[in-house]
Motif scaffolding. Structure first.
Motif, mmCIF file in Angstrom:
data_model
loop_
_atom_site.group_PDB
_atom_site.id
_atom_site.type_symbol
_atom_site.label_atom_id
_atom_site.label_comp_id
_atom_site.label_asym_id
_atom_site.label_seq_id
_atom_site.Cartn_x
_atom_site.Cartn_y
_atom_site.Cartn_z
ATOM 1 N N PHE A 259 81.566 69.343 -16.649
ATOM 2 C CA PHE A 259 80.473 70.252 -16.656
ATOM 3 C C PHE A 259 81.226 71.696 -15.967
ATOM 4 O O PHE A 259 81.820 71.664 -15.408
ATOM 5 C CB PHE A 259 79.556 69.622 -15.063
ATOM 6 N N THR A 260 80.807 72.689 -16.676
ATOM 7 C CA THR A 260 81.167 73.796 -16.548
ATOM 8 C C THR A 260 79.686 74.480 -16.963
ATOM 9 O O THR A 260 79.764 74.600 -17.917
ATOM 10 C CB THR A 260 82.257 73.894 -17.576
ATOM 11 N N GLY A 261 79.361 75.963 -16.149
ATOM 12 C CA GLY A 261 78.508 76.535 -16.727
ATOM 13 C C GLY A 261 78.136 77.751 -15.639
ATOM 14 O O GLY A 261 79.189 77.796 -13.979
ATOM 15 N N ASN A 262 77.478 78.242 -15.065
ATOM 16 C CA ASN A 262 76.990 79.038 -14.633
ATOM 17 C C ASN A 262 75.421 78.969 -14.420
ATOM 18 O O ASN A 262 74.087 78.193 -14.720
ATOM 19 C CB ASN A 262 76.039 80.362 -15.148
ATOM 20 N N ALA A 263 75.173 78.217 -12.827
ATOM 21 C CA ALA A 263 74.835 77.484 -12.302
ATOM 22 C C ALA A 263 73.284 78.946 -11.118
ATOM 23 O O ALA A 263 72.747 78.341 -10.440
ATOM 24 C CB ALA A 263 74.975 76.199 -10.816
ATOM 25 N N ASP A 264 73.392 80.154 -11.652
ATOM 26 C CA ASP A 264 72.684 80.913 -11.219
ATOM 27 C C ASP A 264 72.444 82.168 -11.388
ATOM 28 O O ASP A 264 73.332 82.035 -12.909
ATOM 29 C CB ASP A 264 73.950 81.604 -9.731
ATOM 30 N N ARG A 265 71.662 83.263 -11.035
ATOM 31 C CA ARG A 265 71.276 84.049 -11.257
ATOM 32 C C ARG A 265 72.343 85.028 -11.908
ATOM 33 O O ARG A 265 72.980 85.909 -13.114
ATOM 34 C CB ARG A 265 69.853 85.202 -10.905
ATOM 35 N N ASN A 266 73.385 85.494 -11.324
ATOM 36 C CA ASN A 266 74.726 86.251 -10.608
ATOM 37 C C ASN A 266 75.345 85.808 -11.384
ATOM 38 O O ASN A 266 76.482 84.718 -11.608
ATOM 39 C CB ASN A 266 75.216 85.582 -9.307
ATOM 40 N N VAL A 267 75.412 86.268 -13.046
ATOM 41 C CA VAL A 267 75.950 85.718 -13.934
ATOM 42 C C VAL A 267 77.413 85.844 -14.343
ATOM 43 O O VAL A 267 77.927 87.116 -13.387
ATOM 44 C CB VAL A 267 75.890 86.800 -15.539
ATOM 45 N N SER A 268 78.261 84.624 -15.124
ATOM 46 C CA SER A 268 79.955 84.963 -14.736
ATOM 47 C C SER A 268 80.066 85.272 -16.206
ATOM 48 O O SER A 268 79.438 84.919 -17.379
ATOM 49 C CB SER A 268 80.568 83.890 -13.954
ATOM 50 N N GLU B 218 75.289 72.161 -25.312
ATOM 51 C CA GLU B 218 74.905 72.750 -24.480
ATOM 52 C C GLU B 218 74.240 72.774 -23.633
ATOM 53 O O GLU B 218 73.389 72.149 -23.925
ATOM 54 C CB GLU B 218 74.804 74.103 -25.437
ATOM 55 N N PHE B 219 73.668 73.213 -22.284
ATOM 56 C CA PHE B 219 72.724 72.728 -21.329
ATOM 57 C C PHE B 219 72.313 74.244 -20.639
ATOM 58 O O PHE B 219 73.302 74.474 -19.857
ATOM 59 C CB PHE B 219 72.955 71.302 -20.495
ATOM 60 N N LYS B 220 70.802 74.278 -21.222
ATOM 61 C CA LYS B 220 70.599 75.605 -21.306
ATOM 62 C C LYS B 220 69.238 75.561 -20.594
ATOM 63 O O LYS B 220 68.553 74.997 -21.609
ATOM 64 C CB LYS B 220 71.283 77.029 -21.981
ATOM 65 N N GLN B 221 68.764 76.549 -19.331
ATOM 66 C CA GLN B 221 66.969 76.537 -19.141
ATOM 67 C C GLN B 221 66.611 77.880 -19.929
ATOM 68 O O GLN B 221 66.896 79.180 -19.086
ATOM 69 C CB GLN B 221 67.305 75.884 -17.805
ATOM 70 N N GLU B 222 65.669 77.984 -20.429
ATOM 71 C CA GLU B 222 64.884 78.821 -21.040
ATOM 72 C C GLU B 222 64.295 79.715 -19.785
ATOM 73 O O GLU B 222 63.867 80.969 -19.412
ATOM 74 C CB GLU B 222 64.069 78.763 -22.381
ATOM 75 N N ASN B 223 63.247 78.661 -18.952
ATOM 76 C CA ASN B 223 62.166 79.202 -18.858
ATOM 77 C C ASN B 223 62.577 78.813 -17.488
ATOM 78 O O ASN B 223 62.760 78.538 -16.625
ATOM 79 C CB ASN B 223 60.722 78.516 -18.322
ATOM 80 N N THR B 224 63.710 80.668 -16.551
ATOM 81 C CA THR B 224 64.565 79.869 -15.238
ATOM 82 C C THR B 224 63.166 81.682 -13.985
ATOM 83 O O THR B 224 64.685 80.905 -13.203
ATOM 84 C CB THR B 224 65.998 81.217 -15.216
ATOM 85 N N MET B 225 61.900 81.317 -14.249
ATOM 86 C CA MET B 225 61.513 82.316 -13.195
ATOM 87 C C MET B 225 61.274 81.027 -12.137
ATOM 88 O O MET B 225 61.456 82.230 -10.870
ATOM 89 C CB MET B 225 59.442 81.951 -13.401
ATOM 90 N N ASN B 226 61.294 80.203 -11.747
ATOM 91 C CA ASN B 226 61.177 79.161 -10.813
ATOM 92 C C ASN B 226 62.719 77.796 -10.713
ATOM 93 O O ASN B 226 62.894 77.389 -9.429
ATOM 94 C CB ASN B 226 60.443 78.308 -10.959
ATOM 95 N N MET B 227 63.509 78.977 -11.276
ATOM 96 C CA MET B 227 64.918 78.091 -11.275
ATOM 97 C C MET B 227 66.177 78.598 -10.049
ATOM 98 O O MET B 227 65.750 79.536 -9.407
ATOM 99 C CB MET B 227 65.153 78.191 -12.919
ATOM 100 N N ASN B 228 66.367 77.176 -9.653
ATOM 101 C CA ASN B 228 68.022 77.826 -8.543
ATOM 102 C C ASN B 228 68.823 76.926 -8.966
ATOM 103 O O ASN B 228 69.074 76.342 -9.496
ATOM 104 C CB ASN B 228 66.914 77.669 -6.936
ATOM 105 N N ARG B 229 69.633 77.479 -8.070
ATOM 106 C CA ARG B 229 70.946 76.551 -8.719
ATOM 107 C C ARG B 229 70.828 74.908 -8.350
ATOM 108 O O ARG B 229 71.389 73.964 -9.116
ATOM 109 C CB ARG B 229 71.933 76.671 -7.122
ATOM 110 N N GLU B 230 70.143 74.762 -7.108
ATOM 111 C CA GLU B 230 69.995 73.312 -6.811
ATOM 112 C C GLU B 230 69.616 72.231 -8.055
ATOM 113 O O GLU B 230 69.776 71.485 -8.360
ATOM 114 C CB GLU B 230 69.336 72.969 -5.700
ATOM 115 N N LEU B 231 67.982 73.212 -8.200
ATOM 116 C CA LEU B 231 67.650 72.541 -9.330
ATOM 117 C C LEU B 231 68.293 71.831 -10.712
ATOM 118 O O LEU B 231 68.600 71.969 -11.297
ATOM 119 C CB LEU B 231 66.039 73.544 -9.503
#
Length: 164
Positions: A101-110, A133-146
């Motif tokens: 697993f590698t990616g950005n799990a946050d709104r703080n973009v890397s 590729e794993f991504k969430q398009e609807n990020t309004m209620n998204m957080n790291r844990e979810l």
């Protein structure tokens, strides 16, 4: 843990045991969450070897033997890095099935890569790694844990599909 997820993990264990195969993981943004999820299910010790949590590029290089040119050319959040992680995990653990697993799990973009997005790689024996590729398009209620939970569940689905 939802019963449905537990049943899927138990099915993975059964399929691995039938072949006398083992599983291991290399985790970055999931921070060991995949290993935690797997080992929360009884029977994991029969098939799960462990996880290498390589959060930094230095750890990915040191523990998974990832060539630093991959970080310079593609970044850690890339299909190339996910591929190198899953291959490195297999070499280090000698597991039949490895997942990375590698990616950005946050709104703080890397690395100027999208928020809540990344790559999951799965390798079975001598086969070429499968990269998702794993991504969430609807990020309004998204957080790291979810995001981490969704990525782990996605990987479990893909592993089950690969083994079935």
């Amino acid at each position: 843990m939802p019963e449905e997820l537990k049943l899927k993990i138990q099915e993975i264990f059964q399929l691995l045991k039938q072949e006398n195969w083992t599983m291991a993981s290399a985790e970055s943004f999931t921070g060991g969450g995949f290993a935690n999820t797997i080992t929360n299910v009884s029977g994991s010790s029969a098939v799960f070897l462990g996880s290498l949590v390589t959060y930094t590029n230095e750890m990915k290089h040191d523990f998974l033997d990832i060539d630093e040119r991959i970080f310079k050319k593609y970044g850690a959040i890339s299909k190339e890095c996910a591929t190198a992680m899953v291959v490195g995990c297999q070499k280090k653990t000698i597991a039949n099935l490895t997942v990375a697993f590698t990616g950005n799990a946050d709104r703080n973009v890397s690395e100027n890569k999208p928020a809540f997005a990344g790559f999951i790689a799965i390798k079975l024996n001598d086969q070429e790694p499968e990269i998702f590729e794993f991504k969430q398009e609807n990020t309004m209620n998204m957080n790291r844990e979810l995001f981490k939970e969704l990525a782990i569940n996605f990987a479990i689905e893909k592993i089950l599909g690969l083994l079935s």
